[in-house]
Design a protein around this motif. Structure first.
Motif, short mmCIF file in Angstrom:
data_model
loop_
_atom_site.label_atom_id
_atom_site.label_comp_id
_atom_site.label_asym_id
_atom_site.label_seq_id
_atom_site.Cartn_x
_atom_site.Cartn_y
_atom_site.Cartn_z
N LEU A 237 28.83 -19.33 16.66
CA LEU A 237 29.66 -18.40 16.33
C LEU A 237 29.28 -16.69 16.39
CD1 LEU A 237 32.67 -17.22 16.60
CD2 LEU A 237 32.37 -17.13 14.42
N MET A 238 28.48 -16.63 14.49
CA MET A 238 27.69 -15.37 15.10
C MET A 238 26.50 -14.86 15.88
SD MET A 238 27.14 -16.13 11.27
CE MET A 238 26.19 -14.52 10.66
N LYS A 239 25.94 -16.09 16.10
CA LYS A 239 24.88 -15.61 17.36
C LYS A 239 25.77 -14.87 18.49
CE LYS A 239 21.51 -18.51 17.52
NZ LYS A 239 20.86 -20.24 18.32
N GLN A 240 26.23 -15.63 19.56
CA GLN A 240 27.45 -15.29 20.13
C GLN A 240 28.09 -14.05 20.22
OE1 GLN A 240 30.53 -18.13 21.27
NE2 GLN A 240 29.21 -19.94 21.61
N LEU A 241 28.55 -13.92 18.64
CA LEU A 241 28.76 -11.85 19.02
C LEU A 241 28.47 -11.79 18.38
CD1 LEU A 241 32.03 -12.63 16.38
CD2 LEU A 241 32.07 -12.97 18.50
N LYS A 242 26.80 -12.14 17.73
CA LYS A 242 25.88 -10.67 18.40
C LYS A 242 25.48 -10.48 18.78
CE LYS A 242 21.36 -9.65 17.49
NZ LYS A 242 20.16 -9.55 18.46
N GLU A 243 25.09 -11.26 20.19
CA GLU A 243 24.99 -11.48 21.71
C GLU A 243 25.89 -10.06 22.49
OE1 GLU A 243 24.15 -15.05 22.98
OE2 GLU A 243 21.87 -15.32 22.23
N LYS A 244 27.07 -10.13 22.01
CA LYS A 244 28.21 -9.58 22.23
C LYS A 244 27.66 -8.29 21.81
CE LYS A 244 32.81 -9.52 22.69
NZ LYS A 244 32.51 -9.09 24.45
N PHE A 245 27.89 -7.96 20.53
CA PHE A 245 27.54 -6.47 19.97
C PHE A 245 26.90 -5.68 19.81
CE2 PHE A 245 31.68 -8.59 17.86
CZ PHE A 245 32.59 -7.98 18.87
N ASN A 246 25.64 -6.60 19.86
CA ASN A 246 24.43 -6.24 20.25
C ASN A 246 24.09 -5.64 18.23
OD1 ASN A 246 21.60 -5.43 20.97
ND2 ASN A 246 21.94 -3.76 22.00
N SER A 247 24.74 -5.82 17.93
CA SER A 247 24.94 -5.82 16.35
C SER A 247 23.06 -6.18 15.84
CB SER A 247 25.52 -6.10 15.37
OG SER A 247 27.07 -5.79 15.76
N ALA A 248 22.39 -5.81 14.89
CA ALA A 248 21.82 -6.02 14.52
C ALA A 248 21.98 -6.90 12.82
CB ALA A 248 20.71 -4.63 13.66
N MET A 249 21.03 -7.80 12.30
CA MET A 249 21.43 -8.86 11.63
C MET A 249 20.38 -9.02 10.29
SD MET A 249 23.33 -12.04 12.21
CE MET A 249 24.66 -11.65 13.01
N VAL A 250 21.55 -9.40 9.31
CA VAL A 250 20.05 -9.21 8.32
C VAL A 250 21.02 -10.55 7.29
CG1 VAL A 250 18.74 -9.12 5.79
CG2 VAL A 250 19.24 -7.30 7.53
N LEU A 251 20.59 -12.34 7.94
CA LEU A 251 21.09 -13.07 7.16
C LEU A 251 19.89 -14.10 5.95
CD1 LEU A 251 22.56 -15.83 7.91
CD2 LEU A 251 20.83 -16.79 8.82
N ILE A 252 21.21 -13.57 4.80
CA ILE A 252 20.38 -14.22 3.66
C ILE A 252 20.40 -15.52 3.67
CG2 ILE A 252 20.10 -14.01 1.00
CD1 ILE A 252 21.35 -10.98 1.67
N THR A 253 19.83 -16.11 3.55
CA THR A 253 19.55 -17.52 3.29
C THR A 253 18.50 -17.99 2.08
OG1 THR A 253 19.95 -19.25 4.63
CG2 THR A 253 18.59 -18.29 5.46
#
Length: 335
Positions: free
Chosen positions: A206-222
């Motif tokens: 879901l996060m991957k799809q939404l990131k592609e839709k909005f072209n947001s930069a993302m920092v995934l802490i894991t």
């Protein structure tokens, strides 16, 4: 002084953190959470931030939003620049305009991130009321319905309260709150840690799809190197408040050149093609942030430790675009 990774073009840089030092002044001791933290994030980039508990990953995210605990957490040195804005010296009004609208954060525990006495629809709607006053009530409610559909929750449930949802559904609501304003930067602090494996896969997709839709930069802490390999473009390995290795997923996972700490993390991962009685844990414990070693912070646990490591903190040595903060790579910089 440690070298920093140079990225071009500069107008493509969304977030730049330079030599950031953060400490927590408690009654018992001074906790040095970040100790010369460097990071550069480009527009649309997916960056994985990996490290043990206590490495300073969440502190970095809270510093970007200027949400460190008041009277306890403070920045003692360094700078944070977001799209040309000096975060550490920005006014309260500027920060209010950034949080939620241009920079959003998915907090680690969805169980405590939601208000138990307010419906989930109203909590999502609050973001729009704060940042988009020009929208009509009909437009705002339609936007809430759309984002709930996108995260897989029927809009009819927006009048329900958090306790009526499962853990996975609560996490979806938190993600909806973070993304409804279509932010330029999303800070996701271990968004799948409290979820079972099946729900983890759904949330990441879901996060991957939404990131592609909005072209947001993302920092995934894991903590999960497998999630990083599947989801991210680049990786930053954090230890004792410093980025000790940075590079693309391909460069770091090739395992041809790694910081000893990164190599230790990989050795902790089960290998399906070999038989072993037990995994190889990294010896020792994370460096005590109230009493950090003088030289390399990883030296007391490193199998390659020398006297120089105990006395001198290494610079960030570059192998192309792959940076490693270790004396073993001194003199091996790519031209």
């Amino acid at each position: 002084m440690a070298k920093t990774i140079q990225n071009t073009p500069n107008d493509d840089v969304l977030l730049k953190i330079e030599d950031l030092h953060v400490q927590y002044d408690t009654d018992d001791a001074v906790v040095h959470a970040l100790n010369g933290f460097h990071l550069t994030l480009h527009r649309g980039e997916k960056l994985g931030l990996v490290g043990e508990t206590g490495a300073g990953k969440t502190t970095m995210a809270l510093s970007v939003l200027r949400l460190l605990p008041s009277r306890v957490g403070k920045v003692t040195q360094g700078s944070i620049t977001y799209d040309g804005i000096d975060i550490l010296h920005a006014s309260a009004k500027t920060m209010l305009g950034l949080r939620g609208a241009r920079i959003s954060m998915i907090f680690q525990d969805p169980m405590t991130s939601l208000n138990p006495v307010t419906t989930v629809g109203d909590q999502i709607l609050e973001v729009l009321k704060l940042h988009f006053p020009e929208m009509t009530e009909e437009e705002k409610n339609a936007r809430v319905d759309d984002i709930m559909k996108m995260v897989g929750i029927p809009p009819a449930r927006k009048h329900e309260y958090p306790h009526q949802f499962s853990g996975g559904m609560k996490q979806r609501i938190v993600i909806a709150m973070a993304l409804i304003a279509e932010p330029e930067l999303l800070l996701a602090d271990e968004p799948t840690t409290a979820l079972d494996v099946t729900i983890q896969a759904q949330i990441l997709e879901l996060m991957k799809q939404l990131k592609e839709k909005f072209n947001s930069a993302m920092v995934l802490i894991t903590h999960d190197l497998g999630v990083v390999a599947e989801f991210c473009d680049n990786v930053a390995i954090v230890y004792a408040g410093e980025v000790i290795e940075y590079g693309s997923v391909e460069e770091i996972y090739a395992r041809t050149a790694n910081h000893p700490y990164t190599a230790g993390l990989f050795n902790c991962i089960p290998d399906l093609y070999t038989t072993a009685e037990r995994l190889e844990p990294i010896p020792g414990f994370m460096a005590d942030p109230t009493d950090l070693p003088q030289g390399c912070k990883f030296a007391p646990r490193c199998p390659h430790c020398t006297q120089r490591c105990l006395e001198e903190n290494p610079a960030l040595h570059m192998l192309g675009n792959h940076g490693i903060k270790c004396h073993m790579f001194d003199g091996k910089e790519a031209e």
